[in-house]
Every structure is written in C-alpha cells, then in structure tokens.
Design a protein around this motif. Structure first.
Motif, mmCIF file in Angstrom:
data_model
loop_
_atom_site.group_PDB
_atom_site.id
_atom_site.type_symbol
_atom_site.label_atom_id
_atom_site.label_comp_id
_atom_site.label_asym_id
_atom_site.label_seq_id
_atom_site.Cartn_x
_atom_site.Cartn_y
_atom_site.Cartn_z
ATOM 1 N N PHE A 57 0.822 -1.211 0.000
ATOM 2 C CA PHE A 57 0.000 0.000 0.000
ATOM 3 C C PHE A 57 0.854 1.260 0.000
ATOM 4 O O PHE A 57 0.580 2.208 -0.731
ATOM 5 C CB PHE A 57 -0.930 0.001 1.218
ATOM 6 C CG PHE A 57 -1.754 1.244 1.351
ATOM 7 C CD1 PHE A 57 -2.726 1.553 0.420
ATOM 8 C CD2 PHE A 57 -1.556 2.101 2.417
ATOM 9 C CE1 PHE A 57 -3.496 2.702 0.547
ATOM 10 C CE2 PHE A 57 -2.317 3.248 2.548
ATOM 11 C CZ PHE A 57 -3.289 3.551 1.614
ATOM 12 N N VAL A 58 1.926 1.260 0.779
ATOM 13 C CA VAL A 58 2.745 2.470 0.904
ATOM 14 C C VAL A 58 3.698 2.633 -0.276
ATOM 15 O O VAL A 58 3.811 3.727 -0.847
ATOM 16 C CB VAL A 58 3.527 2.445 2.241
ATOM 17 C CG1 VAL A 58 4.541 3.569 2.307
ATOM 18 C CG2 VAL A 58 2.559 2.531 3.401
ATOM 19 N N ASN A 61 1.371 0.785 -5.104
ATOM 20 C CA ASN A 61 -0.075 0.649 -5.047
ATOM 21 C C ASN A 61 -0.653 0.710 -6.463
ATOM 22 O O ASN A 61 -1.485 1.564 -6.761
ATOM 23 C CB ASN A 61 -0.652 1.757 -4.164
ATOM 24 C CG ASN A 61 -2.067 1.494 -3.750
ATOM 25 O OD1 ASN A 61 -2.584 0.407 -3.935
ATOM 26 N ND2 ASN A 61 -2.698 2.504 -3.192
ATOM 27 N N PRO A 62 -0.230 -0.198 -7.363
ATOM 28 C CA PRO A 62 -0.747 -0.129 -8.727
ATOM 29 C C PRO A 62 -2.210 -0.560 -8.780
ATOM 30 O O PRO A 62 -2.588 -1.586 -8.220
ATOM 31 C CB PRO A 62 0.145 -1.095 -9.500
ATOM 32 C CG PRO A 62 0.592 -2.075 -8.483
ATOM 33 C CD PRO A 62 0.688 -1.310 -7.194
ATOM 34 N N PHE A 63 -3.020 0.239 -9.437
ATOM 35 C CA PHE A 63 -4.445 -0.043 -9.610
ATOM 36 C C PHE A 63 -5.147 -0.252 -8.267
ATOM 37 O O PHE A 63 -6.129 -0.992 -8.184
ATOM 38 C CB PHE A 63 -4.673 -1.259 -10.517
ATOM 39 C CG PHE A 63 -3.934 -1.191 -11.813
ATOM 40 C CD1 PHE A 63 -4.221 -0.206 -12.746
ATOM 41 C CD2 PHE A 63 -2.930 -2.098 -12.096
ATOM 42 C CE1 PHE A 63 -3.538 -0.133 -13.941
ATOM 43 C CE2 PHE A 63 -2.241 -2.039 -13.288
ATOM 44 C CZ PHE A 63 -2.546 -1.051 -14.216
ATOM 45 N N CYS A 64 -4.645 0.373 -7.217
ATOM 46 C CA CYS A 64 -5.182 0.277 -5.855
ATOM 47 C C CYS A 64 -5.213 -1.154 -5.326
ATOM 48 O O CYS A 64 -6.011 -1.491 -4.448
ATOM 49 C CB CYS A 64 -6.577 0.902 -5.778
ATOM 50 S SG CYS A 64 -6.562 2.685 -6.017
ATOM 51 N N ALA A 68 -6.603 -2.663 -1.619
ATOM 52 C CA ALA A 68 -7.512 -3.807 -1.519
ATOM 53 C C ALA A 68 -6.884 -4.917 -0.678
ATOM 54 O O ALA A 68 -7.567 -5.543 0.157
ATOM 55 C CB ALA A 68 -7.857 -4.317 -2.915
ATOM 56 N N ALA A 69 -5.589 -5.155 -0.857
ATOM 57 C CA ALA A 69 -4.905 -6.174 -0.057
ATOM 58 C C ALA A 69 -4.893 -5.794 1.419
ATOM 59 O O ALA A 69 -5.076 -6.656 2.291
ATOM 60 C CB ALA A 69 -3.478 -6.371 -0.564
ATOM 61 N N LEU A 70 -4.702 -4.511 1.712
ATOM 62 C CA LEU A 70 -4.713 -4.057 3.095
ATOM 63 C C LEU A 70 -6.092 -4.251 3.721
ATOM 64 O O LEU A 70 -6.207 -4.693 4.875
ATOM 65 C CB LEU A 70 -4.292 -2.590 3.171
ATOM 66 C CG LEU A 70 -4.187 -1.974 4.560
ATOM 67 C CD1 LEU A 70 -3.138 -2.704 5.384
ATOM 68 C CD2 LEU A 70 -3.863 -0.502 4.442
ATOM 69 N N ILE A 71 -7.140 -3.965 2.971
ATOM 70 C CA ILE A 71 -8.506 -4.146 3.482
ATOM 71 C C ILE A 71 -8.766 -5.624 3.783
ATOM 72 O O ILE A 71 -9.306 -5.971 4.839
ATOM 73 C CB ILE A 71 -9.529 -3.576 2.486
ATOM 74 C CG1 ILE A 71 -9.426 -2.049 2.464
ATOM 75 C CG2 ILE A 71 -10.938 -4.023 2.831
ATOM 76 C CD1 ILE A 71 -10.219 -1.393 1.355
ATOM 77 N N TYR A 72 -8.386 -6.506 2.862
ATOM 78 C CA TYR A 72 -8.589 -7.936 3.091
ATOM 79 C C TYR A 72 -7.732 -8.446 4.239
ATOM 80 O O TYR A 72 -8.146 -9.340 4.978
ATOM 81 C CB TYR A 72 -8.319 -8.735 1.815
ATOM 82 C CG TYR A 72 -9.509 -8.784 0.899
ATOM 83 C CD1 TYR A 72 -10.549 -9.663 1.132
ATOM 84 C CD2 TYR A 72 -9.590 -7.950 -0.206
ATOM 85 C CE1 TYR A 72 -11.646 -9.713 0.292
ATOM 86 C CE2 TYR A 72 -10.685 -7.983 -1.044
ATOM 87 C CZ TYR A 72 -11.716 -8.867 -0.788
ATOM 88 O OH TYR A 72 -12.802 -8.914 -1.611
ATOM 89 N N ALA A 102 0.139 -7.168 -6.931
ATOM 90 C CA ALA A 102 0.660 -5.803 -6.798
ATOM 91 C C ALA A 102 2.185 -5.786 -6.838
ATOM 92 O O ALA A 102 2.790 -4.898 -7.465
ATOM 93 C CB ALA A 102 0.164 -5.185 -5.492
ATOM 94 N N THR A 103 2.828 -6.762 -6.212
ATOM 95 C CA THR A 103 4.288 -6.820 -6.204
ATOM 96 C C THR A 103 4.837 -7.086 -7.599
ATOM 97 O O THR A 103 5.818 -6.455 -8.021
ATOM 98 C CB THR A 103 4.765 -7.903 -5.222
ATOM 99 O OG1 THR A 103 4.239 -7.612 -3.924
ATOM 100 C CG2 THR A 103 6.269 -7.962 -5.165
#
Length: 132
Positions: A57-58, A61-64, A68-72, A102-103
C-alpha cells in the motif's frame, strides 16, 4: 503407550556415572524419545499478511491493489480475533493473491522505468558525442 498417542522408548546412554569411570557401574542416564504419529493436534493459525499489505500500500499501489490487499488483511485479522478460522483463511488468501499481483506489477513497472531511463541516457550520450 501414553494417553496422547506418544511412543516412549528408553535408550541407555554410554558415559560416566556420577563420579565414576567410563564403563563402571553407577547411575545410568536415560533419555526418552517422543515420536508422534498421525495428524498434528494443533494447527497453525491462518496468516493475514498485514505487513506485506502495508508495504504494498505504501510503496507500490498499482491499480489500488495494495489498498484492496490491506482491506482484506484487516478483515482476515478481524475474523481471526473473532475465531472464524475459515473466514480468516479466505480473506488471508485473497490478501496474499492481491499482494502477489501488486508486487509483480510494481516490479515490472520498476524494471521498465530503469530500462527506459538507461536507453534515454545512452541515446543522449551518443547524440552529445556526435560531431557535425
């Protein structure tokens, strides 16, 4: 046989007794070897991958996807605290998949950026050295 299903074998160790010489009678040392059979009794709690999600996230953060991963990951941690192991496992695996995506996207973007800058610098250097 112990009640928990452990097999215990007594194995005599060779060595010195208390204050004696090797091979002389004295106090004999024993060790017990516990061998478990079957499925483990305690299962590992599901992982929520919250640190990886925070880093995605920090820093990338491609395509948010990092958001989304942080929320899950937060949902997985909440489910784990409540005691819903299946829900925590589901949310944790979704967070893991989003973190992997994301990575990979961030790494590919970083490598494309480095290659583009290298090509531009090489062309600028060759154009600068060109004599009219």
């Amino acid at each position: 046989m112990h009640p928990q299903g452990y097999v215990t074998d007594a194995v005599q160790l060779q060595g010195m007794g208390y204050g004696g010489l090797p091979g002389q009678p004295g106090v004999v040392q024993h060790t017990a070897v516990n061998i478990t059979r079957g499925q483990p009794v305690i299962t590992e709690p599901p992982k929520d991958h919250i640190i990886w999600s925070l880093l995605c996230f920090v820093y990338s953060n491609p395509f948010c996807l990092g958001l989304a991963a942080l929320i899950y990951s937060i949902k997985a941690r909440d489910r784990k605290v409540v005691g819903d192991v299946d829900g925590a496992r589901h949310y944790g695996s979704t967070a893991r998949s989003l973190n992997i995506t994301a990575t990979i996207i961030a790494a590919i973007g970083f490598f494309i950026f480095i290659i583009t800058i290298s090509v531009i610098m090489a062309q600028a250097a060759s154009h600068y050295n060109y004599r009219y």
